[in-house]
Design an enzyme around this catalytic site. Sequence first.
Site, PDB file in Angstrom:
ATOM      1  N   HIS A 172       0.844  -1.193   0.000  1.00  0.00           N
ATOM      2  CA  HIS A 172       0.000   0.000   0.000  1.00  0.00           C
ATOM      3  C   HIS A 172       0.884   1.248   0.000  1.00  0.00           C
ATOM      4  CE1 HIS A 172       0.627  -0.764   4.404  1.00  0.00           C
ATOM      5  NE2 HIS A 172       0.944   0.518   4.352  1.00  0.00           N
TER       6      HIS A 172
HETATM    7  P1  TYD Z   1      -1.492  -2.918   7.486  1.00  0.00           P
HETATM    8  O1  TYD Z   1      -1.020  -1.528   7.653  1.00  0.00           O
HETATM    9  O2  TYD Z   1      -2.244  -3.253   6.224  1.00  0.00           O
HETATM   10  O3  TYD Z   1      -0.284  -3.948   7.649  1.00  0.00           O
HETATM   11  P2  TYD Z   1       1.038  -4.215   6.796  1.00  0.00           P
HETATM   12  O4  TYD Z   1       1.275  -3.031   5.923  1.00  0.00           O
HETATM   13  O5  TYD Z   1       2.076  -4.389   7.822  1.00  0.00           O
HETATM   14  O6  TYD Z   1       0.861  -5.464   6.030  1.00  0.00           O
HETATM   15  O7  TYD Z   1      -2.358  -3.308   8.748  1.00  0.00           O
HETATM   16  C1  TYD Z   1      -2.764  -4.639   9.009  1.00  0.00           C
HETATM   17  C2  TYD Z   1      -4.013  -4.577   9.880  1.00  0.00           C
HETATM   18  O8  TYD Z   1      -3.744  -3.986  11.134  1.00  0.00           O
HETATM   19  C3  TYD Z   1      -5.140  -3.772   9.245  1.00  0.00           C
HETATM   20  O9  TYD Z   1      -6.364  -4.480   9.487  1.00  0.00           O
HETATM   21  C4  TYD Z   1      -5.171  -2.492  10.014  1.00  0.00           C
HETATM   22  C5  TYD Z   1      -4.585  -2.848  11.359  1.00  0.00           C
HETATM   23  N1  TYD Z   1      -3.769  -1.748  11.936  1.00  0.00           N
HETATM   24  C6  TYD Z   1      -4.287  -1.020  12.986  1.00  0.00           C
HETATM   25  O10 TYD Z   1      -5.410  -1.261  13.463  1.00  0.00           O
HETATM   26  N2  TYD Z   1      -3.529  -0.006  13.513  1.00  0.00           N
HETATM   27  C7  TYD Z   1      -2.310   0.288  13.031  1.00  0.00           C
HETATM   28  O11 TYD Z   1      -1.634   1.222  13.545  1.00  0.00           O
HETATM   29  C8  TYD Z   1      -1.797  -0.464  11.916  1.00  0.00           C
HETATM   30  C9  TYD Z   1      -0.447  -0.173  11.334  1.00  0.00           C
HETATM   31  C10 TYD Z   1      -2.574  -1.475  11.409  1.00  0.00           C
END
Ligand code: TYD
Length: 136
Positions: A56
């Site tokens: 993302h």
């Molecule tokens: P995401 O940012 O998509 O993870 P990555 O980039 O590490 O693969 O986040 C994964 C999940 O965690 C998503 O459902 C949102 C949640 N999340 C939170 O609730 N708070 C946060 O600060 C972060 C970074 C993620």
Amino acid sequence: MMENTIFDCHLIDFDLHHSDRKGNLSVAENGANIPFDVKRVYYLYDVPGGASRGGHAHKALYQLIVAVSGSFSVTLDDGKNKRTFSLNRPYQGLLVVPGIWRDINDFSSGSVCLVLASEKYDESDYIRDYGAFIKD
Ligand code: TYD
């Protein structure tokens, strides 16, 4: 959308406070050695070796990504250019500015990916569709 490019992203070296017999200590401090104020900290751990995280971009968020333990790769993409950083030093952080797509791969066993972030969690700040990212 964003004017930022991958060339606005770079490694930041923290001080490494050596202590011969008691290990090391590194510091990231608001207003001192990082270019944003930290509002949130999160960390990835127990990530299987074959997994890919990230996938993302963010509209406004600044992040500093640190391999506090082990190693992993961060590939940055601004829609024109890509660059992969191998992070494996606890005293270095990768600054990722807004508008940059990131994929994080190749997690070593036991690695910990620490992320310092400039804003609280806000799902509306994410761009999760690569096609939409490229068009902007
Ligand atoms: P995401 O940012 O998509 O993870 P990555 O980039 O590490 O693969 O986040 C994964 C999940 O965690 C998503 O459902 C949102 C949640 N999340 C939170 O609730 N708070 C946060 O600060 C972060 C970074 C993620």
